[in-house]
Design an enzyme around this catalytic site. Structure first.
Site, PDB file in Angstrom:
ATOM      1  N   HIS A   5      -7.457  -5.660   0.773  1.00 28.62           N
ATOM      2  CA  HIS A   5      -6.260  -4.877   1.065  1.00 28.62           C
ATOM      3  C   HIS A   5      -5.448  -5.464   2.221  1.00 28.62           C
ATOM      4  O   HIS A   5      -4.225  -5.554   2.155  1.00 28.62           O
ATOM      5  CB  HIS A   5      -6.681  -3.443   1.393  1.00 28.62           C
ATOM      6  CG  HIS A   5      -5.601  -2.426   1.224  1.00 28.62           C
ATOM      7  ND1 HIS A   5      -5.161  -1.998  -0.011  1.00 28.62           N
ATOM      8  CD2 HIS A   5      -4.868  -1.742   2.139  1.00 28.62           C
ATOM      9  CE1 HIS A   5      -4.213  -1.085   0.149  1.00 28.62           C
ATOM     10  NE2 HIS A   5      -4.012  -0.916   1.447  1.00 28.62           N
ATOM     11  N   SER A  25       0.829  -1.207   0.000  1.00 26.19           N
ATOM     12  CA  SER A  25       0.000   0.000   0.000  1.00 26.19           C
ATOM     13  C   SER A  25       0.870   1.267   0.000  1.00 26.19           C
ATOM     14  O   SER A  25       1.547   1.549  -0.984  1.00 26.19           O
ATOM     15  CB  SER A  25      -0.953  -0.044   1.197  1.00 26.19           C
ATOM     16  OG  SER A  25      -1.912   0.970   1.119  1.00 26.19           O
TER      17      SER A  25
END
Length: 371
Positions: free
Chosen positions: A347, A142
Site C-alpha cells: 500500500h 487509497s
C-alpha cells in the site's frame, strides 16, 4: 508543517505555492502547487490534482527525493501540479467559525463522504478557475480514490471536468481486505462510535509526539528493523523490506501520520462489515431521519462517466485484488487496469518505493498521455 512543506519543495529547487480555499460548510483547505519543474519542459502544463490517503497529506507526494516523489516527477514532465489536503488533516485543520481545539466534536464531525462530496469539487473548481482550463487530471491514492468515487457518483456534473482519473490502491469495496485489525474492528463499529462519544476521541490524538518519536527512532540504525515494522503496519504491507531505502523513514515520519477524524476510520470499518460501498451508517433510527430509510444509500459508481485507470498491488493489506476486480465489473468506463508485477508491492509503495517509477509511474504516465 506548512513551513516544512514549502521548505522541502524549494530545497530541491522547485517553485512552491500555497493556495487556500473555503468550502461551502466553512472548512479552510490548503493546496500546495508546483507550477513548473526545474527541467523547463516546454508544454502547455495541464493541471493535475493529487489526493492522499487516510492519515496522509499533501507532503507524502513530495517528501522523498525528486527522482521518486510523484509531485516532482509530474512537474518535470510538464504538468501543473496541485496537491490537495483533506479537511481536518495537518494542513487543513481550520474552519471559519469552529475551533478544532475547543469544539472537536463539531469540527471533526465528518467522514470521507464530505471530503468527496464537498472538498474535492471545491478544489477542482478552484484549480480550473486559476488555470483557465475546462478539465484536469486526477490522481488519488487509497482514500484519494474513495473520495473520487464519492464525488463522481454524487456530483455527476464533475465527470466532464476530469480528463482521466488515475486511482492507485483504489479503496472502494473492502469486504476482502487482508488487514486483520480492520476485519476485527469492523465487527464493532457501533461500539467504537459509542466509545468515541463517551471519551471525546474525535480525531487522532498526540500526533506531534508520535511523529517526533518515529522520526527520532528511524534515524538510529539500531532500530531500523523496528522502524520498518512500524512503517509496514501503517503503510499496509506484509513483511517486505526491499522497496524502501532506510534514509526515507525519517523523511516520511516528519509529516506522517497526519490527522483524520475517527469517523473516517469508522466509515471504512462499516464498508468492511457490510461488503457494500455506501454512505455512513448512523443506525436505523438516525438513518431514517437522515436518509429516509433504515440503511444508508449505496454510492452508484456505475453512473461514473469519467475515464478511470486503476493500479493495485499484490501485497496490499488494505485493498484486496478481488475487491478491485469487483469494482471494475461495476464501473462503466475503466480504460486501463494494472496489477503491478511485483509480489511484494504494498500500500505504501505507491508513494515511497525506491523503484516505484519503473514499476508503476512510467506506466501511469503513458496512459495519462493518451488523454
Amino acid at each position: 508543517l506548512i513551513i516544512f512543506q514549502q521548505q522541502i519543495i524549494t530545497k530541491y529547487g522547485y517553485p512552491a505555492e500555497t493556495h487556500k480555499i473555503v468550502t461551502e460548510d466553512g472548512y479552510i483547505l490548503k493546496m500546495h502547487r508546483i507550477p513548473r519543474g526545474i527541467k523547463h519542459v516546454k508544454k502547455k502544463r495541464p493541471p493535475v490534482l493529487l489526493m492522499h490517503g487516510l492519515t496522509f497529506s499533501s507532503a507524502d507526494f513530495i517528501n522523498i527525493y525528486p527522482n521518486c516523489s510523484l509531485g516532482y516527477i509530474l512537474a518535470d514532465m510538464g504538468y501543473d501540479v496541485w496537491i490537495g489536503n483533506a479537511r481536518g488533516n495537518s494542513y487543513s485543520n481550520r474552519h471559519i467559525s469552529i475551533d478544532p481545539n475547543t469544539n472537536p466534536r463539531q469540527f471533526y464531525n465528518f467522514s470521507w463522504h464530505e471530503i468527496g462530496s464537498i472538498d474535492i469539487p471545491a478544489k477542482i473548481d478552484y484549480i480550473l478557475g486559476v488555470t483557465k482550463r475546462e478539465k484536469l487530471y486526477y490522481i488519488g491514492h487509497s482514500q484519494g480514490c474513495t473520495i473520487f468515487y464519492v464525488m463522481a457518483s454524487t456530483k455527476p456534473e464533475y465527470n466532464k471536468k476530469i480528463r482521466l482519473a488515475t486511482l492507485m490502491a483504489p479503496a472502494t469495496f473492502l469486504a476482502g481486505t487482508p488487514e486483520p485489525f480492520g476485519q476485527f474492528f469492523s465487527q464493532f463499529d457501533y461500539e467504537i462510535q459509542q466509545f468515541v462519544d463517551t471519551f471525546n476521541i474525535y480525531h487522532i490524538p498526540q500526533l506531534d509526539f508520535t511523529r517526533s518519536f518515529l522520526r527520532n527512532l528511524c534515524q538510529d540504525d539500531a532500530y531500523l528493523a523496528l522502524c520498518r515494522d512500524i512503517y509496514y503496519t501503517i503503510g499496509g504491507g506484509f513483511g517486505d523490506n526491499t522497496q524502501l531505502d532506510k534514509t526515507v523513514f525519517p523523511l516520511i515520519f516528519q509529516t506522517t501520520p497526519s490527522d483524520a477524524s475517527t469517523k473516517q476510520f469508522i466509515h471504512y470499518f462499516q464498508l468492511i462489515k457490510s461488503g457494500r460501498f455506501r454512505q455512513f451508517d448512523y443506525g436505523h433510527r438516525k438513518n431514517i431521519k437522515i436518509y429516509g430509510k433504515k440503511h444508508p444509500p449505496d454510492y452508484n459508481i456505475s453512473t461514473i462517466t469519467a475515464p478511470i485507470a486503476l493500479y493495485y498491488g499484490k501485497n496490499d493489506r488494505y485493498v484486496d485484488i478481488g475487491d478491485v476486480k469487483h469494482t471494475i465489473q461495476i464501473l462503466s468506463n475503466v480504460v486501463h487496469d494494472y496489477l503491478i508485477p511485483y509480489e511484494h508491492f504494498n500500500h505504501g509503495d505507491f508513494l515511497f518505493a525506491s523503484d516505484v517509477k519503473p514499476l508503476l509511474y512510467d506506466k501511469i504516465f503513458r496512459v495519462m498521455e493518451q488523454y
